[in-house]
Each structure stands twice: as structure tokens, then as C-alpha cells.
Design an enzyme around this catalytic site. Structure first.
Site, mmCIF file in Angstrom:
data_model
loop_
_atom_site.group_PDB
_atom_site.id
_atom_site.type_symbol
_atom_site.label_atom_id
_atom_site.label_comp_id
_atom_site.label_asym_id
_atom_site.label_seq_id
_atom_site.Cartn_x
_atom_site.Cartn_y
_atom_site.Cartn_z
ATOM 1 N N GLU A 74 0.824 -1.213 0.000
ATOM 2 C CA GLU A 74 0.000 0.000 0.000
ATOM 3 C C GLU A 74 0.858 1.263 0.000
ATOM 4 O O GLU A 74 0.357 2.352 0.312
ATOM 5 C CB GLU A 74 -0.954 0.011 1.218
ATOM 6 C CG GLU A 74 -1.859 -1.193 1.345
ATOM 7 C CD GLU A 74 -2.928 -1.305 0.250
ATOM 8 O OE1 GLU A 74 -2.955 -0.452 -0.660
ATOM 9 O OE2 GLU A 74 -3.716 -2.272 0.317
ATOM 10 N N HIS B 9 -2.873 2.213 8.325
ATOM 11 C CA HIS B 9 -3.937 1.405 7.722
ATOM 12 C C HIS B 9 -4.144 0.174 8.594
ATOM 13 O O HIS B 9 -3.200 -0.586 8.825
ATOM 14 C CB HIS B 9 -3.544 1.003 6.301
ATOM 15 C CG HIS B 9 -4.412 -0.069 5.701
ATOM 16 N ND1 HIS B 9 -5.786 0.045 5.627
ATOM 17 C CD2 HIS B 9 -4.105 -1.276 5.164
ATOM 18 C CE1 HIS B 9 -6.271 -1.046 5.060
ATOM 19 N NE2 HIS B 9 -5.280 -1.876 4.772
ATOM 20 N N HIS C 51 -6.948 -3.160 9.803
ATOM 21 C CA HIS C 51 -8.119 -3.978 9.477
ATOM 22 C C HIS C 51 -9.030 -3.989 10.711
ATOM 23 O O HIS C 51 -9.102 -4.972 11.449
ATOM 24 C CB HIS C 51 -7.687 -5.380 9.050
ATOM 25 C CG HIS C 51 -6.999 -5.398 7.718
ATOM 26 N ND1 HIS C 51 -6.529 -6.547 7.142
ATOM 27 C CD2 HIS C 51 -6.714 -4.392 6.841
ATOM 28 C CE1 HIS C 51 -5.964 -6.256 5.957
ATOM 29 N NE2 HIS C 51 -6.063 -4.951 5.767
ATOM 30 N N GLU D 107 -17.623 12.305 22.469
ATOM 31 C CA GLU D 107 -16.405 12.992 22.032
ATOM 32 C C GLU D 107 -15.965 12.633 20.618
ATOM 33 O O GLU D 107 -14.990 13.197 20.112
ATOM 34 C CB GLU D 107 -15.289 12.788 23.072
ATOM 35 C CG GLU D 107 -15.696 13.521 24.345
ATOM 36 C CD GLU D 107 -14.649 13.580 25.429
ATOM 37 O OE1 GLU D 107 -13.523 13.142 25.189
ATOM 38 O OE2 GLU D 107 -14.994 14.069 26.516
ATOM 39 N N HIS E 289 -12.846 -3.880 3.856
ATOM 40 C CA HIS E 289 -11.396 -4.058 3.922
ATOM 41 C C HIS E 289 -10.785 -3.485 5.212
ATOM 42 O O HIS E 289 -10.165 -4.226 5.977
ATOM 43 C CB HIS E 289 -10.738 -3.427 2.680
ATOM 44 C CG HIS E 289 -9.260 -3.596 2.632
ATOM 45 N ND1 HIS E 289 -8.571 -3.831 1.475
ATOM 46 C CD2 HIS E 289 -8.311 -3.565 3.602
ATOM 47 C CE1 HIS E 289 -7.284 -3.952 1.724
ATOM 48 N NE2 HIS E 289 -7.105 -3.785 3.017
HETATM 49 P P1 13P Z 1 1.099 -5.470 3.069
HETATM 50 O O1 13P Z 1 1.488 -6.721 3.802
HETATM 51 O O2 13P Z 1 1.706 -5.398 1.691
HETATM 52 O O3 13P Z 1 1.393 -4.228 3.907
HETATM 53 O O4 13P Z 1 -0.478 -5.514 2.820
HETATM 54 C C1 13P Z 1 -1.364 -5.678 3.884
HETATM 55 C C2 13P Z 1 -2.663 -4.981 3.643
HETATM 56 O O5 13P Z 1 -3.375 -4.717 4.588
HETATM 57 C C3 13P Z 1 -3.078 -4.653 2.251
HETATM 58 O O6 13P Z 1 -4.176 -3.794 2.248
HETATM 59 ZN ZN ZN Z 2 -5.340 -3.876 4.107
#
Ligand code: 13P
Ligand code: ZN
Length: 270
Positions: free
Chosen positions: A114, A138, A140, A168, A209
Site C-alpha cells: 500500500e 492502515h 483492518h 467525544e 477491507h
Molecule cells: P502489506 O502486507 O503489503 O502491507 O499488505 C497488507 C494490507 O493490509 C493490504 O491492504
Molecule cells: Zn489492508
């Protein structure tokens, strides 16, 4: 290198995020733009390589900047075990289209897949915050992902539902959250879509995602991700209990503006 304050904080952030349950396997990635003094501290540990690699997008306003990034396919839980194998420091080229690895990412590891999204988000935020933002994260985030199967994939509705879950929330993310429809991860298209939203928001949710956020420093990025995800967790519980019976009203949200000296996104309250 591991003893430098920014490296310790980067490591702590990956560990804290792993413990939150947001980073199964290699899920998620983190990038941090070094300050000039951090570059000077870290420079003795850099090894100059001539291998410039295409980023896949152009970020000319980040020319020559240094980033610590997690590796592709690497696990957040392993950054604490060996950061050199699981993350590294890269520098963006003079024209903003390439990078080279200066430290870490050993055994031919590569920066996160990413990287285009991270660097395009950094690029947008560099301009809109005058260089104040240094972190893109980023994750999950379980409950936010769950909500993308149930709520309309539309920024104002999504934001309003999250704001209502904790008083808040609007103070922590007053612009709200942007939504990216389902897209193939890891490429230029999703990077462009996300960075367009980052002109307006500090948080962008990728449907089915995960979540991207941007902030001044690692603690604020972690705190922002945690706050938005916690609101989502409360909403999941509320929905599981049969839905809201009462909630915070638009006028009550407006009262927060003066109390907390913050301007809320009007469209969310309309
Ligand atoms: P990477 O292992 O390449 O960082 O990818 C993980 C991910 O969450 C892709 O969206
Ligand atoms: Zn991801």
C-alpha cells in the site's frame, strides 16, 4: 537504530495495534515521515544503495523525504521481535516517483504493497496541513469493516452513525469519515481515490477491507483509529440489541462546537 525515540514509538504503535486485534497475519501497514533531526540521528545507520524503485505514483512535494514503513507481507506482531526484518527507512527521489531503501527491510523485503496509498495520503496531507501530519496508518478494524456490510457506503450517514456512538467522537474527527467503495487494494487507483478523500477527512474507510487515517504523530494516529473503531464497536452492539431507542440530537452536537472550540461538518448534521 532500535534505541532512537521515533523507532521505539513506531514499534510500540505496531505492537499496540496488534494487541487491538486490527492486524491479523500481515494485515495493515504504517508509515511515518521523519523530522530533519531524526534523519540526522538515524543517518549513521543508513547504508546508501543506488537501487531506485518506482513507487507507481508521483509525489513531487515529498521529494527527498524519509519515511519509516512496514514491510509487505510482514506482521505487525513481529515488528517488536525484529524491526529490521519487518520495517525499514526509505527515501523518496528528487522527482517524487521512486524510492530507495536506506535501512531495514532486510532479506530483500519490500515496503508495504500500500505504499502508493500511504505516500499519496502523505502528499495530500503535507499540503493541506502545511507539513504538520507525519503519520498514515492502515488497519483492518473489525467493527468498522462489519459496518460496511450494513450501513450505506456514504460519508455523511456513516459519520453521523459513528458520531452518535460517543459524545467525544465529533471532537476527535470533526470533518467525519470518508468512504471508499470496494476496490482492488495495493494499486494506484485506490491510492488516488483515498488521497482525494484525505483532502477533506483524516479518516477513510475502505468498504469490506479496513481503515486509513492520518495524523500529526504516532500517538494521535493510533488514538484516532482507536476512537473511530470504538464508536463502530458500540454501534455493532447497539444494532445487535435491536437498534437505537434514543440518541444525541443535532442541536446537542452543535453545543459541542462552542464547548470544545471545534467546527463540525455541517453536512453530517443536516
Ligand atoms: P502489506 O502486507 O503489503 O502491507 O499488505 C497488507 C494490507 O493490509 C493490504 O491492504
Ligand atoms: Zn489492508
Amino acid at each position: 537504530m532500535e534505541q532512537l525515540a521515533f523507532v521505539k514509538e513506531f514499534t510500540k504503535t505496531t505492537q499496540d495495534a496488534w494487541l487491538k486485534g486490527w492486524h491479523e497475519r500481515n494485515g495493515g501497514n504504517l508509515s511515518y515521515r521523519l523530522t530533519d533531526s531524526e534523519v540526522q540521528e538515524a543517518r549513521p545507520f543508513f547504508s546508501e544503495s543506488d537501487a531506485w524503485i518506482d513507487i507507481g505514483v508521483a509525489v513531487p512535494n515529498l521529494a527527498n523525504q524519509y519515511f519509516m514503513v512496514t514491510g509487505s507481507g510482514k506482521y505487525f506482531r513481529n515488528v517488536e521481535v525484529c524491526i529490521e526484518e519487518n520495517a525499514g527507512v526509505i527515501q523518496v527521489s528528487q522527482d517524487g516517483t521512486q524510492y530507495k531503501v536506506l535501512w531495514g527491510l532486510t532479506n530483500n523485503a519490500k515496503p508495504t504493497s500500500e505504499l502508493p496509498a500511504h505516500l499519496m495520503n502523505h502528499s495530500v496531507k503535507y499540503d493541506v496541513t502545511g507539513g504538520q501530519h507525519r503519520v498514515v496508518m492502515h488497519s483492518h478494524t473489525t467493527n468498522l469493516i462489519a459496518l460496511t456490510f450494513v450501513l450505506p457506503l456514504e460519508a455523511e450517514t456513516f459519520t453521523r452513525e459513528l458520531w452518535e456512538m460517543a459524545t467525544e467522537c465529533p471532537v476527535v474527527f470533526p470533518a467525519g469519515v470518508g468512504i471508499v467503495p470496494w476496490m482492488v487494494p495495493g494499486g494506484k487507483a485506490i491510492a488516488e481515490h483515498t488521497s482525494e478523500l484525505m483532502k477533506k477527512y483524516d479518516v477513510a474507510i475502505w468498504a469490506h477491507h479496513g481503515t486509513f487515517c492520518s495524523a500529526e504523530d504516532l500517538s494521535l494516529a493510533f488514538g484516532l483509529m482507536d476512537t473511530v473503531e470504538k464508536a463502530a464497536e458500540i454501534l455493532v452492539k447497539v444494532l445487535a440489541m435491536g437498534g437505537k431507542r434514543q440518541t444525541i440530537q443535532p442541536q446537542e452536537f452543535k453545543e459541542l462546537e462552542s464547548a470544545f472550540n471545534v467546527k463540525l461538518n455541517e453536512k453530517v448534521l443536516a
